[in-house]
Design a protein around this motif. Structure first.
Motif, PDB file in Angstrom:
ATOM      1  N   THR A   1      60.179 -17.654 -29.654  1.00  0.00           N
ATOM      2  CA  THR A   1      61.567 -17.336 -29.347  1.00  0.00           C
ATOM      3  C   THR A   1      61.702 -17.036 -27.853  1.00  0.00           C
ATOM      4  O   THR A   1      60.746 -16.584 -27.208  1.00  0.00           O
ATOM      5  CB  THR A   1      62.047 -16.116 -30.142  1.00  0.00           C
TER       6      THR A   1
ATOM      7  N   TRP B   1      63.159 -14.599 -26.370  1.00  0.00           N
ATOM      8  CA  TRP B   1      62.938 -13.189 -26.035  1.00  0.00           C
ATOM      9  C   TRP B   1      61.452 -12.833 -26.092  1.00  0.00           C
ATOM     10  O   TRP B   1      60.977 -12.053 -25.262  1.00  0.00           O
ATOM     11  CB  TRP B   1      63.761 -12.273 -26.927  1.00  0.00           C
TER      12      TRP B   1
ATOM     13  N   GLU C   1      73.447 -13.889 -14.751  1.00  0.00           N
ATOM     14  CA  GLU C   1      73.867 -13.657 -16.128  1.00  0.00           C
ATOM     15  C   GLU C   1      75.394 -13.539 -16.161  1.00  0.00           C
ATOM     16  O   GLU C   1      76.002 -13.012 -15.212  1.00  0.00           O
ATOM     17  CB  GLU C   1      73.238 -12.380 -16.673  1.00  0.00           C
TER      18      GLU C   1
ATOM     19  N   THR D   1      72.425 -20.956 -22.696  1.00  0.00           N
ATOM     20  CA  THR D   1      72.319 -19.874 -23.671  1.00  0.00           C
ATOM     21  C   THR D   1      71.018 -20.074 -24.434  1.00  0.00           C
ATOM     22  O   THR D   1      70.994 -20.714 -25.482  1.00  0.00           O
ATOM     23  CB  THR D   1      73.515 -19.868 -24.642  1.00  0.00           C
TER      24      THR D   1
ATOM     25  N   ALA E   1      69.194 -18.480 -26.443  1.00  0.00           N
ATOM     26  CA  ALA E   1      69.112 -18.075 -27.842  1.00  0.00           C
ATOM     27  C   ALA E   1      70.394 -18.383 -28.596  1.00  0.00           C
ATOM     28  O   ALA E   1      70.675 -17.784 -29.635  1.00  0.00           O
ATOM     29  CB  ALA E   1      68.788 -16.584 -27.943  1.00  0.00           C
TER      30      ALA E   1
ATOM     31  N   ARG F   1      74.512 -16.078 -29.961  1.00  0.00           N
ATOM     32  CA  ARG F   1      74.306 -14.641 -30.158  1.00  0.00           C
ATOM     33  C   ARG F   1      73.518 -13.977 -29.042  1.00  0.00           C
ATOM     34  O   ARG F   1      73.357 -12.752 -29.036  1.00  0.00           O
ATOM     35  CB  ARG F   1      73.596 -14.399 -31.489  1.00  0.00           C
ATOM     36  N   GLY F   2      72.994 -14.754 -28.101  1.00  0.00           N
ATOM     37  CA  GLY F   2      72.158 -14.178 -27.050  1.00  0.00           C
ATOM     38  C   GLY F   2      72.834 -14.163 -25.700  1.00  0.00           C
ATOM     39  O   GLY F   2      73.996 -14.561 -25.550  1.00  0.00           O
ATOM     40  N   PRO F   3      72.121 -13.719 -24.667  1.00  0.00           N
ATOM     41  CA  PRO F   3      72.670 -13.681 -23.312  1.00  0.00           C
ATOM     42  C   PRO F   3      73.000 -15.082 -22.801  1.00  0.00           C
ATOM     43  O   PRO F   3      72.440 -16.085 -23.264  1.00  0.00           O
ATOM     44  CB  PRO F   3      71.529 -13.057 -22.492  1.00  0.00           C
TER      45      PRO F   3
ATOM     46  N   TRP G   1      69.281  -9.669 -27.093  1.00  0.00           N
ATOM     47  CA  TRP G   1      68.752 -10.826 -27.800  1.00  0.00           C
ATOM     48  C   TRP G   1      68.922 -10.649 -29.309  1.00  0.00           C
ATOM     49  O   TRP G   1      68.864  -9.521 -29.810  1.00  0.00           O
ATOM     50  CB  TRP G   1      67.266 -11.012 -27.490  1.00  0.00           C
ATOM     51  N   PRO G   2      69.095 -11.721 -30.041  1.00  0.00           N
ATOM     52  CA  PRO G   2      69.204 -11.621 -31.512  1.00  0.00           C
ATOM     53  C   PRO G   2      67.825 -11.491 -32.148  1.00  0.00           C
ATOM     54  O   PRO G   2      67.306 -12.402 -32.796  1.00  0.00           O
ATOM     55  CB  PRO G   2      69.883 -12.945 -31.885  1.00  0.00           C
ATOM     56  N   ARG G   3      67.204 -10.341 -31.955  1.00  0.00           N
ATOM     57  CA  ARG G   3      65.819 -10.151 -32.360  1.00  0.00           C
ATOM     58  C   ARG G   3      65.625 -10.149 -33.876  1.00  0.00           C
ATOM     59  O   ARG G   3      64.480 -10.172 -34.348  1.00  0.00           O
ATOM     60  CB  ARG G   3      65.268  -8.859 -31.742  1.00  0.00           C
TER      61      ARG G   3
ATOM     62  N   TYR H   1      71.217 -24.001 -31.655  1.00  0.00           N
ATOM     63  CA  TYR H   1      70.045 -23.130 -31.772  1.00  0.00           C
ATOM     64  C   TYR H   1      69.586 -23.097 -33.229  1.00  0.00           C
ATOM     65  O   TYR H   1      70.353 -22.737 -34.122  1.00  0.00           O
ATOM     66  CB  TYR H   1      70.352 -21.717 -31.284  1.00  0.00           C
TER      67      TYR H   1
END
Length: 421
Positions: free
Chosen positions: A99, A101, A260, A306, A308, A311-313, A354-356, A409
């Motif tokens: 991933t 992250w 960002e 993007t 991720a 849902r991510g940065p 991050w969508p961990r 993604y």
């Protein structure tokens, strides 16, 4: 300063926190062995020691015909060793994708940032002089160094001639390996480095910055004036060689890599793609904004990425980000270098979360996703377990059909939805 040979073909950089991973020019696709190859190196049960010796003798004639000095052919190529471990590494494939992250947690760790700041301070005069000469910031040079060899602590210990000879004999990319082996012999012929000191990774990437031999021939610089281009022991040479590659690859002096950003709720995630380029001002007009307390750079040809998904940065990136991709053609790698350089220079870390909770997908699951998308008419390219542009396009087409954000993604939830009747 053994800089990361990011320009050497992206050989393994994927998670470079501990081991050299790049090679600055992407490796060519694996070649299908010819009948002649099979008789020499890959026949089941072949005596590899004898086979390698026969191949080495035959290749010696090619090296001589290519202009390599007889002494080098006899003493260096004649002493090359077959390394079974190199063949194993060449054929190995990771079971799971990594991933973004997880990759960045390792690549841009607090320890690596702190070490980068220390190296920048220790070699300030050299790095600043290099930056002034080539227009590449000292922080960026330092970040590549950190990414490629952890500031010289791990750039590999295998003799480059042995590694490349092994790959030329029994690897998946034999023509490429033969070409790089000839380049390595030319470097030794020129007197830049002794054969026993030419060491690096299993894939032929050399020195602090993991240059492939062909990249070394094209871009290495003798910055300390000793008559040798030394990316193994001379910090001035490492810094200048790395900066020279970036400058020749399109680095724009005085332009930021990107920043960002915050995307508007209505943002079309299908446009978060390096192929979609417009000015920063145009993105701002569409609602893209800077993270609080930060400013957006003025970029003429900026893209939104993007890593991720929705849902991510999110990041706006420009020409210099694309130049970093020339070092290693991985968005995660380029982002890691940019963020590491930014924080070595005292800049901010990523603000977005991050969508961990999303689990990494295995190669087998991605291959199933590709196969199912293809079967249902969403062209995802050849099912190989690797997320490439074709697969992302197919996944985005499927997401469009079900009315979700078209970020391309892959997730386990999307795999289940694709497989549903």
């Amino acid at each position: 300063m053994r800089l990361p040979a990011a320009l050497v073909a992206a050989v393994a950089l994927a998670g470079c926190a501990s081991a050299p991973t790049t090679v600055v020019a992407p490796l060519p696709p694996a070649a299908r062995p010819s009948a002649a190859d099979a008789t020499v190196g890959t026949a089941a049960g072949a005596d590899h020691a004898a086979g390698f010796g026969a191949w080495r003798s035959a290749f010696s004639a090619q090296a001589l015909a290519a202009g390599i000095r007889p002494d080098t052919v006899r003493d260096v190529l004649g002493g090359a060793q077959w390394l079974p471990r190199v063949v194993e590494l060449d054929r190995a494939q990771p079971e799971f994708t990594r991933t973004p992250w997880a990759y960045l947690d390792s690549a841009v760790s607090a320890q690596r940032i702190a070490q980068g700041k220390a190296q920048l301070a220790e070699h300030q005069a050299t790095l600043n002089a290099t930056a002034a000469r080539y227009g590449v910031p000292a922080t960026v040079i330092t970040a590549i160094w950190g990414m490629e060899s952890n500031y010289g602590s791990n750039f590999g210990s295998l003799r480059t001639v042995d590694a490349l000879a092994t790959l030329a004999y029994d690897g998946r990319r034999r023509a490429w390996a033969q070409s790089e082996l000839l380049a390595a012999l030319r470097i030794i012929d020129a007197g830049d480095i002794a054969a026993e000191r030419m060491v690096g990774s299993w894939a032929g990437a050399m020195g602090h910055t993991q240059f492939l031999p062909s990249v070394f021939l094209a871009y290495a610089v003798d910055a300390d004036g000793d008559g040798h281009r030394d990316i193994w022991g001379s910090i001035p040479d490492v810094a200048a060689s790395t900066a020279h590659f970036l400058a020749r690859s399109g680095w724009q002096a005085n332009e930021r890599w990107g920043a960002e950003v915050q995307l508007p709720p209505s943002f079309d995630h299908a446009r978060a793609d390096l192929g979609v380029r417009q000015s920063t001002a145009q993105w701002v007009a569409e609602g893209v904004s800077a993270i609080e307390g930060q400013t957006l750079p003025h970029l003429a040809a900026a893209s939104i990425v993007t890593p991720a998904g929705a849902r991510g940065p999110a990041f706006v990136v420009g020409a210099n980000f694309r130049t970093l991709l020339r070092y290693n053609n991985s968005t995660n790698y380029a982002l890691a270098v940019a963020l590491l350089a930014q924080q070595i220079g005292g800049g901010p870390a990523i603000a977005g979360a991050w969508p961990r909770d999303l689990e990494p997908m295995s190669r087998a699951q991605i291959q199933t996703l590709q196969e199912t998308l293809n079967r249902k008419g969403f062209s995802a390219g050849t099912p190989d377990g690797v997320m490439g542009p074709a697969t992302r396009a197919g996944l985005r087409a499927f997401q469009r059909s079900i009315g979700t954000a078209q970020d391309g993604y892959p997730t386990l939830e999307l795999l289940q939805r694709v497989q549903a009747p």
